[in-house]
Scaffold this motif. Structure first.
Motif, PDB file in Angstrom:
ATOM      1  N   ARG A 120       0.848  -1.205   0.000  1.00 42.98           N
ATOM      2  CA  ARG A 120       0.000   0.000   0.000  1.00 42.98           C
ATOM      3  C   ARG A 120       0.880   1.249   0.000  1.00 42.98           C
ATOM      4  NH1 ARG A 120      -0.904   4.132   2.403  1.00 42.98           N
ATOM      5  NH2 ARG A 120       0.611   3.506   3.979  1.00 42.98           N
ATOM      6  N   ARG A 121       0.508   2.210  -0.796  1.00 41.84           N
ATOM      7  CA  ARG A 121       1.200   3.508  -0.807  1.00 41.84           C
ATOM      8  C   ARG A 121       0.163   4.565  -1.117  1.00 41.84           C
ATOM      9  NH1 ARG A 121       3.876   2.231  -6.748  1.00 41.84           N
ATOM     10  NH2 ARG A 121       2.081   0.946  -7.245  1.00 41.84           N
ATOM     11  N   SER A 122       0.436   5.765  -0.722  1.00 48.41           N
ATOM     12  CA  SER A 122      -0.536   6.839  -0.975  1.00 48.41           C
ATOM     13  C   SER A 122      -0.531   7.200  -2.449  1.00 48.41           C
ATOM     14  CB  SER A 122      -0.210   8.069  -0.127  1.00 48.41           C
ATOM     15  OG  SER A 122      -0.436   7.771   1.229  1.00 48.41           O
ATOM     16  N   ARG A 124      -2.209   9.780  -5.305  1.00 53.98           N
ATOM     17  CA  ARG A 124      -2.848  11.108  -5.325  1.00 53.98           C
ATOM     18  C   ARG A 124      -3.361  11.521  -6.699  1.00 53.98           C
ATOM     19  NH1 ARG A 124       1.484  11.057  -1.783  1.00 53.98           N
ATOM     20  NH2 ARG A 124       0.983  11.645   0.364  1.00 53.98           N
ATOM     21  N   ASP A 172      -5.129  19.508   0.710  1.00 52.97           N
ATOM     22  CA  ASP A 172      -3.906  20.228   0.335  1.00 52.97           C
ATOM     23  C   ASP A 172      -3.333  19.757  -0.994  1.00 52.97           C
ATOM     24  OD1 ASP A 172      -2.933  17.783   1.085  1.00 52.97           O
ATOM     25  OD2 ASP A 172      -1.255  18.561   2.251  1.00 52.97           O
ATOM     26  N   ILE A 173      -4.085  18.900  -1.703  1.00 52.34           N
ATOM     27  CA  ILE A 173      -3.651  18.455  -3.034  1.00 52.34           C
ATOM     28  C   ILE A 173      -4.844  18.587  -3.992  1.00 52.34           C
ATOM     29  CG2 ILE A 173      -1.831  16.851  -2.258  1.00 52.34           C
ATOM     30  CD1 ILE A 173      -3.924  14.587  -2.620  1.00 52.34           C
ATOM     31  N   CYS A 226      -5.577   7.856  -0.780  1.00 52.40           N
ATOM     32  CA  CYS A 226      -4.739   8.715   0.057  1.00 52.40           C
ATOM     33  C   CYS A 226      -5.584   9.322   1.166  1.00 52.40           C
ATOM     34  CB  CYS A 226      -4.090   9.824  -0.773  1.00 52.40           C
ATOM     35  SG  CYS A 226      -2.906  10.796   0.190  1.00 52.40           S
ATOM     36  N   TRP A 227      -5.046   9.224   2.352  1.00 51.73           N
ATOM     37  CA  TRP A 227      -5.696   9.732   3.559  1.00 51.73           C
ATOM     38  C   TRP A 227      -5.386  11.220   3.657  1.00 51.73           C
ATOM     39  CZ3 TRP A 227      -4.974   6.636   8.704  1.00 51.73           C
ATOM     40  CH2 TRP A 227      -5.342   7.419   9.805  1.00 51.73           C
ATOM     41  N   LEU A 228      -6.402  12.040   3.836  1.00 55.41           N
ATOM     42  CA  LEU A 228      -6.221  13.490   3.931  1.00 55.41           C
ATOM     43  C   LEU A 228      -6.909  14.016   5.190  1.00 55.41           C
ATOM     44  CD1 LEU A 228      -7.025  14.245   0.179  1.00 55.41           C
ATOM     45  CD2 LEU A 228      -4.754  14.142   1.204  1.00 55.41           C
ATOM     46  N   THR A 229      -6.486  15.195   5.566  1.00 55.74           N
ATOM     47  CA  THR A 229      -6.981  15.750   6.827  1.00 55.74           C
ATOM     48  C   THR A 229      -7.669  17.088   6.580  1.00 55.74           C
ATOM     49  OG1 THR A 229      -5.133  14.752   7.974  1.00 55.74           O
ATOM     50  CG2 THR A 229      -6.222  16.539   9.106  1.00 55.74           C
ATOM     51  N   LYS A 265       7.420   3.517  -3.067  1.00 53.61           N
ATOM     52  CA  LYS A 265       6.920   3.449  -1.684  1.00 53.61           C
ATOM     53  C   LYS A 265       7.899   4.181  -0.758  1.00 53.61           C
ATOM     54  CE  LYS A 265       4.821   1.907   2.050  1.00 53.61           C
ATOM     55  NZ  LYS A 265       3.547   2.477   2.494  1.00 53.61           N
ATOM     56  N   SER A 266       7.369   5.075   0.064  1.00 52.47           N
ATOM     57  CA  SER A 266       8.241   5.781   1.007  1.00 52.47           C
ATOM     58  C   SER A 266       8.752   4.776   2.041  1.00 52.47           C
ATOM     59  CB  SER A 266       7.482   6.918   1.679  1.00 52.47           C
ATOM     60  OG  SER A 266       6.361   6.401   2.363  1.00 52.47           O
ATOM     61  N   ARG A 268      10.647   3.766   5.818  1.00 49.41           N
ATOM     62  CA  ARG A 268      10.663   4.164   7.227  1.00 49.41           C
ATOM     63  C   ARG A 268      12.062   3.979   7.802  1.00 49.41           C
ATOM     64  NH1 ARG A 268       6.411   5.228   4.830  1.00 49.41           N
ATOM     65  NH2 ARG A 268       4.346   4.574   5.525  1.00 49.41           N
TER      66      ARG A 268
HETATM   67  C1  LIG Z   1      -3.112  11.534   9.668  1.00 48.02           C
HETATM   68  C2  LIG Z   1      -2.654  11.592   8.239  1.00 48.02           C
HETATM   69  C3  LIG Z   1      -2.795  12.760   7.536  1.00 48.02           C
HETATM   70  C4  LIG Z   1      -2.397  12.830   6.206  1.00 48.02           C
HETATM   71  N1  LIG Z   1      -2.604  13.988   5.526  1.00 48.02           N
HETATM   72  C5  LIG Z   1      -2.237  14.077   4.232  1.00 48.02           C
HETATM   73  C6  LIG Z   1      -2.490  15.263   3.502  1.00 48.02           C
HETATM   74  O1  LIG Z   1      -3.076  16.210   4.020  1.00 48.02           O
HETATM   75  N2  LIG Z   1      -2.087  15.320   2.207  1.00 48.02           N
HETATM   76  C7  LIG Z   1      -1.457  14.267   1.591  1.00 48.02           C
HETATM   77  O2  LIG Z   1      -1.116  14.381   0.407  1.00 48.02           O
HETATM   78  N3  LIG Z   1      -1.221  13.098   2.265  1.00 48.02           N
HETATM   79  C8  LIG Z   1      -1.596  12.983   3.565  1.00 48.02           C
HETATM   80  N4  LIG Z   1      -1.388  11.810   4.260  1.00 48.02           N
HETATM   81  C9  LIG Z   1      -0.686  10.672   3.608  1.00 48.02           C
HETATM   82  C10 LIG Z   1       0.776  10.658   4.065  1.00 48.02           C
HETATM   83  O3  LIG Z   1       1.480  11.702   3.442  1.00 48.02           O
HETATM   84  C11 LIG Z   1       1.407   9.289   3.724  1.00 48.02           C
HETATM   85  O4  LIG Z   1       0.703   8.274   4.379  1.00 48.02           O
HETATM   86  C12 LIG Z   1       2.871   9.232   4.156  1.00 48.02           C
HETATM   87  O5  LIG Z   1       3.633  10.143   3.418  1.00 48.02           O
HETATM   88  C13 LIG Z   1       3.460   7.831   3.985  1.00 48.02           C
HETATM   89  O6  LIG Z   1       3.367   7.392   2.645  1.00 48.02           O
HETATM   90  P1  LIG Z   1       2.593   6.076   2.212  1.00 48.02           P
HETATM   91  O7  LIG Z   1       1.168   6.262   2.621  1.00 48.02           O
HETATM   92  O8  LIG Z   1       2.761   6.012   0.712  1.00 48.02           O
HETATM   93  O9  LIG Z   1       3.240   4.931   2.923  1.00 48.02           O
HETATM   94  C14 LIG Z   1      -1.801  11.701   5.572  1.00 48.02           C
HETATM   95  C15 LIG Z   1      -1.675  10.509   6.297  1.00 48.02           C
HETATM   96  C16 LIG Z   1      -2.119  10.456   7.602  1.00 48.02           C
HETATM   97  C17 LIG Z   1      -2.018   9.139   8.348  1.00 48.02           C
END
Ligand SMILES: Cc1cc2nc3c(=O)[nH]c(=O)nc-3n(C[C@H](O)[C@H](O)[C@H](O)COP(=O)(O)O)c2cc1C
Length: 278
Positions: A120-122, A124, A172-173, A226-229, A265-266, A268
């Motif tokens: 899994r990776r974010s 966008r 934010d994207i 992708c999880w956003l806030t 994938k980013s 850790r």
């Molecule tokens: C609480 C939380 C808030 C996040 N907010 C944003 C966001 O506002 N914009 C964004 O592009 N990604 C956001 N992300 C995704 C993270 O950037 C991403 O999970 C992180 O860089 C690790 O990369 P991966 O998901 O590919 O492993 C968020 C993830 C979490 C858990």
């Protein structure tokens, strides 16, 4: 005759009148804490059984039924089952639940788990292709099955497919070609149990756990996510636009769709660095 004890500060008369959402929260929590958490210790003889074991949840279920509220939902059936188990144990009966201890996954199953967690990776950017409702339902169902404090069950969703609606939510994207899932919570349930006072952090943990399950299921279905806030301004806009109850509060949003990018994938830090006591 003494009055029956209050439950979470409510008399039985009050429980006959409260919003069903509040009664449901109390029923979930009382079934969880006064039966589920204790029952398995009782069954192996680590804990004695009291004469009143299960009484509180049984009173709540009786009130639920007396109010004519539906009992077919799985969460209510789950409560009903536990009330039955408690009665069985209280009256000296034997319980055979037919459940089994967890077993390690096979090597093949572990490959799937690795693919799920480390693959899994974010994502966008998405292709302009519709995501069927059935896929979204599967994703949302996975979110509901995430761990959540005291089994209260406050998670709610909005499914935003319309670009006009995406604009209500601060991101934010750039948002395009996706389905936006908003995770919300029914604060009436938390407040009835005083979560907001005693364990306010659990609200955010619950929403986070749901979001994580959502991301994982989307990934398993071949979708990107992708999880956003977002913050209070978005909460207010969503409430107004959808005419939501004032106690429904959004917490986060997840965009899902057919991936149009394949990011690296980013990575850790090393595990040794993250473990502080070894
Ligand atoms: C609480 C939380 C808030 C996040 N907010 C944003 C966001 O506002 N914009 C964004 O592009 N990604 C956001 N992300 C995704 C993270 O950037 C991403 O999970 C992180 O860089 C690790 O990369 P991966 O998901 O590919 O492993 C968020 C993830 C979490 C858990």
């Amino acid at each position: 005759m003494s009055e029956p004890a209050k439950i979470h500060g409510f008399t039985e008369e009050e429980l006959m009148e409260v919003d069903p959402v509040v009664l449901r929260a109390i029923l979930h929590e009382r079934t969880h804490h006064t039966i589920e958490v204790m029952m398995y210790r009782i069954m192996v003889g680590k804990l004695g059984i009291s004469k009143s074991f299960g009484d509180t949840a049984e009173r709540l279920i009786d009130i639920w039924k007396a109010r004519g509220l539906p009992t077919d939902a799985p969460d209510i059936q789950w409560c009903l089952n536990y009330v039955g188990f408690a009665r069985m144990l209280r009256t000296g009966g034997e319980l055979d639940l037919g459940t089994e201890l967890p077993e390690p996954f096979t090597e093949d199953e572990m490959k799937t788990v690795d693919k799920l967690i480390y693959g899994r990776r974010s994502i966008r950017q998405f292709r302009d292709e519709p995501v069927p409702d059935e896929m979204i339902d599967k994703i949302l169902h996975a979110g509901l099955y995430a761990p959540h404090g005291c089994n209260v069950g406050c998670t709610r969703y909005l499914i935003l497919r319309d670009p006009v609606e995406w604009k209500l939510v601060r991101s934010d994207i750039p948002i395009e070609n996706c389905v936006m899932i908003v995770v919300l919570q029914d604060m009436r349930m938390y407040k009835a149990l005083k979560f907001d006072e005693y364990v306010p952090q659990n609200l955010y943990y619950d929403a986070a756990a749901a979001a994580d399950h959502i991301c994982l299921m989307a990934h398993a279905l071949g979708l990107g996510g992708c999880w956003l806030t977002h913050g209070e301004e978005t909460q207010r806009r969503l409430r107004e636009h959808f005419g939501l109850h004032e106690e429904i509060v959004s917490r986060n949003h997840i965009i899902v769709g057919w991936s149009d990018e394949a990011p690296i994938k980013s990575q850790r830090m090393k595990l040794e660095e993250a473990i502080l006591n070894r």
